[in-house]
Design a protein around this motif. Structure first.
Motif, PDB file in Angstrom:
ATOM      1  N   ASN A   1      27.596  66.760  37.884  1.00  0.00           N
ATOM      2  CA  ASN A   1      28.038  67.658  36.819  1.00  0.00           C
ATOM      3  C   ASN A   1      26.972  67.938  35.770  1.00  0.00           C
ATOM      4  N   VAL A   2      26.560  66.902  35.042  1.00  0.00           N
ATOM      5  CA  VAL A   2      25.681  67.147  33.895  1.00  0.00           C
ATOM      6  C   VAL A   2      24.905  65.882  33.529  1.00  0.00           C
ATOM      7  N   ALA A   3      23.712  66.088  33.005  1.00  0.00           N
ATOM      8  CA  ALA A   3      22.930  65.027  32.358  1.00  0.00           C
ATOM      9  C   ALA A   3      22.742  65.436  30.905  1.00  0.00           C
ATOM     10  N   SER A   4      22.959  64.514  29.980  1.00  0.00           N
ATOM     11  CA  SER A   4      22.855  64.883  28.572  1.00  0.00           C
ATOM     12  C   SER A   4      22.349  63.726  27.742  1.00  0.00           C
ATOM     13  N   ILE A   5      21.754  64.068  26.596  1.00  0.00           N
ATOM     14  CA  ILE A   5      21.319  63.077  25.622  1.00  0.00           C
ATOM     15  C   ILE A   5      21.842  63.507  24.255  1.00  0.00           C
ATOM     16  N   GLY A   6      22.024  62.532  23.366  1.00  0.00           N
ATOM     17  CA  GLY A   6      22.538  62.836  22.041  1.00  0.00           C
ATOM     18  C   GLY A   6      24.018  62.530  21.931  1.00  0.00           C
TER      19      GLY A   6
ATOM     20  N   VAL B   1      21.560  67.661  23.858  1.00  0.00           N
ATOM     21  CA  VAL B   1      20.948  68.455  24.919  1.00  0.00           C
ATOM     22  C   VAL B   1      21.705  68.158  26.203  1.00  0.00           C
ATOM     23  N   SER B   2      22.118  69.195  26.912  1.00  0.00           N
ATOM     24  CA  SER B   2      22.828  69.023  28.184  1.00  0.00           C
ATOM     25  C   SER B   2      22.172  69.876  29.258  1.00  0.00           C
ATOM     26  N   VAL B   3      22.065  69.302  30.451  1.00  0.00           N
ATOM     27  CA  VAL B   3      21.519  70.006  31.607  1.00  0.00           C
ATOM     28  C   VAL B   3      22.564  69.919  32.711  1.00  0.00           C
ATOM     29  N   GLY B   4      23.218  71.032  32.989  1.00  0.00           N
ATOM     30  CA  GLY B   4      24.338  71.032  33.916  1.00  0.00           C
ATOM     31  C   GLY B   4      23.978  71.523  35.302  1.00  0.00           C
ATOM     32  N   ASN B   5      24.539  70.844  36.298  1.00  0.00           N
ATOM     33  CA  ASN B   5      24.450  71.311  37.681  1.00  0.00           C
ATOM     34  C   ASN B   5      25.698  72.082  38.049  1.00  0.00           C
ATOM     35  N   GLY B   6      26.860  71.562  37.665  1.00  0.00           N
ATOM     36  CA  GLY B   6      28.123  72.238  37.933  1.00  0.00           C
ATOM     37  C   GLY B   6      28.595  73.029  36.730  1.00  0.00           C
ATOM     38  N   ARG B   7      29.889  73.315  36.695  1.00  0.00           N
ATOM     39  CA  ARG B   7      30.443  74.118  35.611  1.00  0.00           C
ATOM     40  C   ARG B   7      31.053  73.253  34.513  1.00  0.00           C
ATOM     41  N   HIS B   8      31.780  72.195  34.891  1.00  0.00           N
ATOM     42  CA  HIS B   8      32.545  71.434  33.906  1.00  0.00           C
ATOM     43  C   HIS B   8      32.010  70.014  33.737  1.00  0.00           C
TER      44      HIS B   8
ATOM     45  N   PHE C   1      20.924  74.836  31.007  1.00  0.00           N
ATOM     46  CA  PHE C   1      20.523  74.014  29.866  1.00  0.00           C
ATOM     47  C   PHE C   1      21.139  74.567  28.589  1.00  0.00           C
ATOM     48  N   TYR C   2      21.566  73.667  27.707  1.00  0.00           N
ATOM     49  CA  TYR C   2      21.845  74.097  26.339  1.00  0.00           C
ATOM     50  C   TYR C   2      21.526  72.984  25.358  1.00  0.00           C
ATOM     51  N   SER C   3      21.154  73.384  24.139  1.00  0.00           N
ATOM     52  CA  SER C   3      20.821  72.467  23.057  1.00  0.00           C
ATOM     53  C   SER C   3      21.582  72.894  21.813  1.00  0.00           C
ATOM     54  N   LEU C   4      22.354  71.967  21.228  1.00  0.00           N
ATOM     55  CA  LEU C   4      23.148  72.252  20.036  1.00  0.00           C
ATOM     56  C   LEU C   4      22.303  71.961  18.802  1.00  0.00           C
TER      57      LEU C   4
ATOM     58  N   LYS D   1      11.696  58.026  20.410  1.00  0.00           N
ATOM     59  CA  LYS D   1      12.113  56.726  20.915  1.00  0.00           C
ATOM     60  C   LYS D   1      12.997  56.946  22.136  1.00  0.00           C
ATOM     61  N   PRO D   2      13.013  56.017  23.085  1.00  0.00           N
ATOM     62  CA  PRO D   2      13.876  56.197  24.264  1.00  0.00           C
ATOM     63  C   PRO D   2      15.339  56.363  23.847  1.00  0.00           C
ATOM     64  N   ARG D   3      15.991  57.366  24.407  1.00  0.00           N
ATOM     65  CA  ARG D   3      17.401  57.612  24.150  1.00  0.00           C
ATOM     66  C   ARG D   3      18.149  57.570  25.487  1.00  0.00           C
ATOM     67  N   PRO D   4      19.387  57.034  25.500  1.00  0.00           N
ATOM     68  CA  PRO D   4      20.135  56.952  26.758  1.00  0.00           C
ATOM     69  C   PRO D   4      20.502  58.331  27.298  1.00  0.00           C
ATOM     70  N   VAL D   5      20.553  58.425  28.610  1.00  0.00           N
ATOM     71  CA  VAL D   5      20.944  59.664  29.296  1.00  0.00           C
ATOM     72  C   VAL D   5      22.294  59.434  29.969  1.00  0.00           C
ATOM     73  N   ASN D   6      23.225  60.324  29.692  1.00  0.00           N
ATOM     74  CA  ASN D   6      24.571  60.278  30.267  1.00  0.00           C
ATOM     75  C   ASN D   6      24.617  61.193  31.484  1.00  0.00           C
ATOM     76  N   THR D   7      24.939  60.630  32.652  1.00  0.00           N
ATOM     77  CA  THR D   7      25.124  61.452  33.851  1.00  0.00           C
ATOM     78  C   THR D   7      26.567  61.283  34.327  1.00  0.00           C
ATOM     79  N   ASP D   8      27.328  62.352  34.274  1.00  0.00           N
ATOM     80  CA  ASP D   8      28.732  62.350  34.721  1.00  0.00           C
ATOM     81  C   ASP D   8      29.551  61.253  34.047  1.00  0.00           C
ATOM     82  N   GLY D   9      29.274  60.997  32.767  1.00  0.00           N
ATOM     83  CA  GLY D   9      30.043  60.018  32.025  1.00  0.00           C
ATOM     84  C   GLY D   9      29.522  58.602  32.089  1.00  0.00           C
ATOM     85  N   GLU D  10      28.394  58.380  32.800  1.00  0.00           N
ATOM     86  CA  GLU D  10      27.815  57.048  32.925  1.00  0.00           C
ATOM     87  C   GLU D  10      26.411  57.045  32.319  1.00  0.00           C
TER      88      GLU D  10
END
Length: 324
Positions: free
Chosen positions: A134-139, A193-200, A220-223, A263-272
């Protein structure tokens, strides 16, 4: 493996910890049997999706996973490596991939799709070697993944996402990120910042209203908002996938992007939470075969998240950052 007159053999793995993972599967198995699919289930206690999938290469024709997006995320790389078609029983809280694929929410109807609809190829995303649907995001979204407990999801369902999000809003602060893509490098201040592969993703949020899981692209989108309360105003657009039209949202399509933070920030992929920045994100076209309709169309209702509507500004996407 199965011939024309013998049942297809499917490895059936169900995450019992998923929100609806305790469902009695007898009726589901009956639908699969009538569709010519015989299920093979792992011994109790064996829950490692990757190991189970690799162990059944050569003895099974397909994999059926029952659970939510986290369950699917855990199996993504093994599915791509094993070249086994995937059937999905949406038993999780958000079921964002199922929504992106246009799959029915009812497990019996989903089993009917597995039994009758041919598998078709879809893309995967990959960040630092971690595969995602679905998506990879940081922040903000990654912070939300850490805040959203399994108990909260189990008790409140998709509303749990909204509850956890509102808890985090006042703590949300912009951070600096360098965005490298398609020969350009931009440094901006952003909340997410989110980078999506799917829609939701994220329990009913939409990466981009026209995104599909088989278009060979990342969205890609950045808020780039100045205050946390602006996120409240953006919620309706984030649910529809029209946030890229807003003046303080940067949006584009690409096939590869590198994100760097001070600084290193965690990346969320599909809620993990699976890796840290710097994050190298790329699309893997046609990486997995999934039993799903030909034209993905969301048919799950979005969660009822109260938020004021707002008119999207007319300023075009891709404008310079509002931050110096």
């Amino acid at each position: 493996m199965s011939g024309a007159d013998t049942p297809r053999r499917a490895l059936l793995v169900v995450n019992k910890k998923a929100r609806n993972g305790g469902l009695d599967l007898d009726a589901v198995k009956g639908v699969l049997r009538r569709g010519g699919i015989a299920t093979v289930e792992p011994p109790p206690g064996e829950t490692d999706c990757k190991a189970l999938i690799h162990a059944h290469v050569g003895t099974c024709d397909m994999v059926i996973l029952g659970g939510g997006d986290g369950t699917l995320n855990a199996a993504a790389q093994a599915l791509a490596e094993a070249h086994l078609p995937l059937g999905i029983l949406p038993l999780g809280t958000a079921n964002d991939l199922a929504r992106s694929l246009g799959l029915p929410a009812d497990p019996l109807a989903a089993a009917e799709v597995i039994a009758t609809v041919p598998a078709r190829p879809i893309d995967l995303g990959c960040v630092n070697g971690h595969y995602f649907f679905n998506v990879a995001s940081i922040g903000f979204s990654a912070d939300l993944a850490g805040e959203l407990t399994a108990d909260l999801k189990r008790r409140l369902g998709t509303i749990g996402y909204a509850v956890a999000a509102f808890r985090l809003l006042r703590r949300a602060r912009p951070f600096t990120v360098s965005i490298e893509h398609d020969g350009t490098v931009e440094t901006v201040r952003t909340i997410q910042v989110s980078v999506g592969n799917g829609r939701h993703y994220g329990g009913g949020m939409t990466v981009e209203e026209n995104a599909t899981v088989d278009d060979g692209l990342l969205n890609f989108y950045s808020l780039e908002v100045a205050h946390w309360w602006r996120l409240l105003a953006l919620l309706p657009a984030l649910r529809r996938g029209t946030q890229g039209k807003a003046a303080d949202v940067r949006a584009f399509q690409t096939t590869e992007v590198v994100l760097r933070t001070k600084k290193p920030r965690p990346v969320n992929t599909d809620g993990e939470l699976t890796t840290y920045t710097p994050a190298h994100v790329r699309v893997l076209p046609r990486a997995v075969q999934v039993h799903a309709p030909d034209f993905p169309a969301p048919n799950f209702p979005a969660p009822d998240v109260p938020a004021p509507d707002f008119p999207a500004p007319s300023q075009a996407r891709g404008r310079p950052s509002i931050f110096p």
